[in-house]
Design a protein around this motif. Structure first.
Motif, PDB file in Angstrom:
ATOM      1  N   GLY A 164      -1.697  10.078 -20.707  1.00  0.00           N
ATOM      2  CA  GLY A 164      -1.127   9.989 -19.367  1.00  0.00           C
ATOM      3  C   GLY A 164      -1.859  10.772 -18.302  1.00  0.00           C
ATOM      4  N   GLN A 181      -6.162   8.269 -20.796  1.00  0.00           N
ATOM      5  CA  GLN A 181      -5.132   7.256 -20.533  1.00  0.00           C
ATOM      6  C   GLN A 181      -4.005   7.342 -21.560  1.00  0.00           C
ATOM      7  OE1 GLN A 181      -7.610   3.754 -20.568  1.00  0.00           O
ATOM      8  NE2 GLN A 181      -7.732   3.670 -18.320  1.00  0.00           N
ATOM      9  N   LEU A 182      -4.357   7.582 -22.815  1.00  0.00           N
ATOM     10  CA  LEU A 182      -3.353   7.666 -23.876  1.00  0.00           C
ATOM     11  C   LEU A 182      -2.379   8.817 -23.650  1.00  0.00           C
ATOM     12  CD1 LEU A 182      -5.475   6.905 -27.082  1.00  0.00           C
ATOM     13  CD2 LEU A 182      -3.621   5.518 -26.134  1.00  0.00           C
ATOM     14  N   ARG A 194      -3.264   3.995 -16.533  1.00  0.00           N
ATOM     15  CA  ARG A 194      -3.563   2.942 -17.499  1.00  0.00           C
ATOM     16  C   ARG A 194      -3.772   1.595 -16.840  1.00  0.00           C
ATOM     17  NH1 ARG A 194       0.144   3.923 -22.906  1.00  0.00           N
ATOM     18  NH2 ARG A 194      -0.071   6.190 -23.025  1.00  0.00           N
ATOM     19  N   ASP A 195      -3.318   1.444 -15.588  1.00  0.00           N
ATOM     20  CA  ASP A 195      -3.380   0.144 -14.911  1.00  0.00           C
ATOM     21  C   ASP A 195      -4.610   0.002 -14.027  1.00  0.00           C
ATOM     22  OD1 ASP A 195      -2.706   1.981 -12.991  1.00  0.00           O
ATOM     23  OD2 ASP A 195      -1.213   0.713 -12.000  1.00  0.00           O
ATOM     24  N   ARG A 218     -10.391   6.666 -22.312  1.00  0.00           N
ATOM     25  CA  ARG A 218      -9.347   6.120 -23.187  1.00  0.00           C
ATOM     26  C   ARG A 218      -8.398   7.219 -23.657  1.00  0.00           C
ATOM     27  NH1 ARG A 218     -13.566   2.799 -25.097  1.00  0.00           N
ATOM     28  NH2 ARG A 218     -14.018   4.216 -26.820  1.00  0.00           N
TER      29      ARG A 218
END
Length: 289
Positions: free
Chosen positions: A62, A59-60, A66-67, A56
């Motif tokens: 980058g 993903q935040l 995220r997909d 997480r």
């Protein structure tokens, strides 16, 4: 939602320490199913919590897509859990005898032709190849921590590593958006042979009272462009891991600059291992998995 290259991979990671969990998070974050193996159930418990948190966070910022639906995580306490893997990453402690034992065990349970990847900072691949029945399947990697942030991966081709193994590992790294840089086998390869004696020298400067920890890092950052400073980098690596790597380098090269200084040894004896223990050259908010 995309998972093109990742769909063909099923990865086993041996070792649920900081590096093993980081590699597992990288793979899972790209949609690859991961089996994480460690003999310590407490480490696996921490990893089951830490891994989704790392994904997480990555993903935040980058660092992971995220997909992408995260790959499933399965944990186990025996190498038999690696059966059915398309590749195995061994990421246990930097000890040649222990690595050789684990590599021999996992080679006996994975399908024929499965690449065996030893994640090591200093141990020559040729030395570990003696432990496996098919040395052509053994290759080295040296992921930087955290693996899901740093894109370049040092890949070490042993004297007997097969072309097909190099190609397979390059394909796996491509599936997790990493850039492999393949180098020849030698103690410490490139990154550790250059970096770790420098970290040792930085600690020695502090030991001798020439400058404080903060001064050393500030000078190296501001004057020489070192991104984080050598002693903060040492904390991120783990001071115990750094000492292990330096000992390997000293044993294989005889370079006095690779003999761990007393300050490093004292911190390891005191359990001040860096970020993962909450304290090293700096103090941190708390220990991590």
């Amino acid at each position: 939602m995309s998972a093109p290259e990742s769909a063909e991979h099923r990865l086993t990671v041996l070792g649920a320490g900081v590096m093993g969990v980081s590699i597992a998070a990288l793979a899972s974050g790209h949609g690859i199913p991961v089996t994480l193996v460690d003999i310590d159930e407490a480490k696996l418990d921490r990893a089951r919590t830490a891994l989704p948190q790392q994904i997480r966070l990555a993903q935040l910022v980058g660092a992971l897509p995220r997909d992408r639906v995260a790959g499933t995580l399965v944990t186990g306490t025996a190498v038999a859990a690696a059966a059915g893997s398309t590749a195995v990453v061994e990421a246990i402690t930097e000890n040649a005898e222990q690595k050789s034992k684990v590599l021999a065990e996992v080679a006996a349970v994975v399908p024929a032709g499965t690449p065996l990847i030893t994640n090591t900072s200093a141990i020559p691949i040729a030395e570990l190849a003696a432990a496996v029945p098919h040395p052509g399947l053994l290759i080295g990697t040296h992921f930087m921590n955290p693996a899901y942030v740093i894109r370049n991966v040092e890949v070490i081709r042993g004297p007997r590593t097969a072309d097909s193994t190099v190609d397979a590992v390059a394909g796996l790294l491509s599936a997790v958006d990493r850039h492999p840089i393949v180098v020849r086998d030698a103690p410490g390869f490139v990154t550790s042979r250059l970096l770790h004696p420098m970290l040792n020298a930085a600690a020695l400067v502090v030991q001798r009272g020439t400058a404080t920890v903060e001064q050393v890092d500030a000078l190296m950052q501001g004057c020489l462009g070192h991104a984080t400073g050598p002693l903060r980098t040492a904390d991120l690596i783990g001071l115990d891991n750094l000492v292990d790597s330096l000992n390997v380098l000293y044993e294989h090269t005889g370079d006095a600059g690779c003999q761990p200084c007393d300050l490093l040894l004292r911190k390891v004896r005191d359990g001040h291992l860096g970020r993962k223990s909450g304290r090293g050259f700096y103090e941190y908010g708390g220990a991590v998995a």
